[in-house]
Design a protein around this motif. Structure first.
Motif, mmCIF file in Angstrom:
data_model
loop_
_atom_site.group_PDB
_atom_site.id
_atom_site.type_symbol
_atom_site.label_atom_id
_atom_site.label_comp_id
_atom_site.label_asym_id
_atom_site.label_seq_id
_atom_site.Cartn_x
_atom_site.Cartn_y
_atom_site.Cartn_z
ATOM 1 N N VAL A 291 0.840 -1.203 0.000
ATOM 2 C CA VAL A 291 0.000 0.000 0.000
ATOM 3 C C VAL A 291 0.871 1.247 0.000
ATOM 4 N N CYS A 292 1.906 1.258 0.834
ATOM 5 C CA CYS A 292 2.807 2.410 0.880
ATOM 6 C C CYS A 292 3.547 2.587 -0.441
ATOM 7 N N LEU A 293 3.944 1.479 -1.036
ATOM 8 C CA LEU A 293 4.649 1.548 -2.311
ATOM 9 C C LEU A 293 3.749 2.126 -3.395
ATOM 10 N N VAL A 294 2.523 1.627 -3.471
ATOM 11 C CA VAL A 294 1.585 2.125 -4.476
ATOM 12 C C VAL A 294 1.304 3.606 -4.249
ATOM 13 N N ALA A 295 1.150 3.995 -2.984
ATOM 14 C CA ALA A 295 0.876 5.401 -2.674
ATOM 15 C C ALA A 295 2.054 6.289 -3.066
ATOM 16 N N LYS B 222 10.104 -1.051 -2.213
ATOM 17 C CA LYS B 222 9.789 -1.756 -3.460
ATOM 18 C C LYS B 222 10.536 -3.087 -3.499
ATOM 19 N N GLY B 223 11.794 -3.075 -3.122
ATOM 20 C CA GLY B 223 12.578 -4.310 -3.087
ATOM 21 C C GLY B 223 12.031 -5.315 -2.089
ATOM 22 N N ASP C 33 13.220 -8.213 -4.288
ATOM 23 C CA ASP C 33 14.326 -7.836 -5.161
ATOM 24 C C ASP C 33 15.475 -7.374 -4.266
ATOM 25 N N PHE C 34 16.375 -8.308 -3.961
ATOM 26 C CA PHE C 34 17.450 -8.014 -3.019
ATOM 27 C C PHE C 34 18.441 -6.998 -3.560
ATOM 28 N N GLU C 35 18.602 -6.948 -4.864
ATOM 29 C CA GLU C 35 19.487 -5.944 -5.456
ATOM 30 C C GLU C 35 18.917 -4.537 -5.238
ATOM 31 N N GLU C 36 17.597 -4.397 -5.377
ATOM 32 C CA GLU C 36 16.948 -3.095 -5.147
ATOM 33 C C GLU C 36 17.081 -2.691 -3.674
ATOM 34 N N ILE C 37 16.923 -3.654 -2.772
ATOM 35 C CA ILE C 37 17.096 -3.375 -1.336
ATOM 36 C C ILE C 37 18.526 -2.931 -1.078
ATOM 37 N N GLY D 104 14.542 -10.530 7.750
ATOM 38 C CA GLY D 104 15.519 -9.700 8.444
ATOM 39 C C GLY D 104 15.561 -8.290 7.879
ATOM 40 N N ALA D 105 15.508 -8.199 6.549
ATOM 41 C CA ALA D 105 15.522 -6.880 5.906
ATOM 42 C C ALA D 105 14.284 -6.084 6.283
ATOM 43 N N ALA D 106 13.119 -6.753 6.311
ATOM 44 C CA ALA D 106 11.877 -6.062 6.695
ATOM 45 C C ALA D 106 11.954 -5.584 8.139
ATOM 46 N N PHE D 107 12.525 -6.402 9.012
ATOM 47 C CA PHE D 107 12.663 -6.029 10.423
ATOM 48 C C PHE D 107 13.592 -4.825 10.572
ATOM 49 N N VAL D 108 14.727 -4.856 9.883
ATOM 50 C CA VAL D 108 15.673 -3.735 9.951
ATOM 51 C C VAL D 108 15.033 -2.473 9.375
ATOM 52 N N TYR D 109 14.264 -2.620 8.282
ATOM 53 C CA TYR D 109 13.597 -1.477 7.672
ATOM 54 C C TYR D 109 12.603 -0.848 8.646
#
Length: 147
Positions: free
Chosen positions: A15-19, A62-63, A68-72, A125-130
């Motif tokens: 939702v945040c990405l689309v917004a 978005k990643g 998409d780990f490269e985008e992250i 882990g990436a989502a948690f850190v984010y």
């Protein structure tokens, strides 16, 4: 199998990405700032800097949504570099004090860790850190805007 919690988190990220679609550095130049008192106008360099951080943060999101780990990784690296290239504080700014430096160091630590999570292809882990990075940003903004 993912728990309902993660489904809700991914839905919220989507939702945040689309917004935020269409928020490129070029599109930020077209955004009209909220009118404020004449003596409270933000430093244009600071405004550009904060828009760049928002843009790179959206790249990370978005990643995360697309795995998409490269985008992250790219978003995390750009966030870190943007923070290192921050405009110099003006006399009397709160960004000269110890608490702001704590927020800045924590931001750098978290962006580094986010890149590591991308290297490990660890989406949870990436989502948690984010989430921690977002909380750090919100706390810093609350601190800077509190009078």
């Amino acid at each position: 199998m993912r728990s309902p919690f993660w489904k809700m988190c991914l839905l919220a990220l989507l939702v945040c990405l689309v917004a935020g679609q269409g928020n490129t550095p070029e599109s930020f130049a077209q955004v009209k700032p909220i009118p404020i008192e004449e003596d409270e106008k933000p430093n244009p360099d600071l405004q550009t800097f904060m828009h760049a951080k928002l843009y790179h943060s959206q790249r990370v999101m978005k990643g995360l949504v697309t795995h998409d780990f490269e985008e992250i990784r790219k978003g995390a690296g750009a966030l870190k570099q943007t923070s290192l290239d921050a405009p110099k504080p003006e006399n009397g700014d709160k960004v000269d004090d110890e608490l702001y430096n704590h927020f800045k160091l924590e931001f750098l630590r978290l962006t580094t860790r986010l890149g590591e999570m991308a290297d490990e292809e660890n989406i949870e882990g990436a989502a948690f850190v984010y989430q921690g990075l977002t909380a750090n940003c919100m706390a810093c903004h609350d601190y800077l805007h509190a009078q």
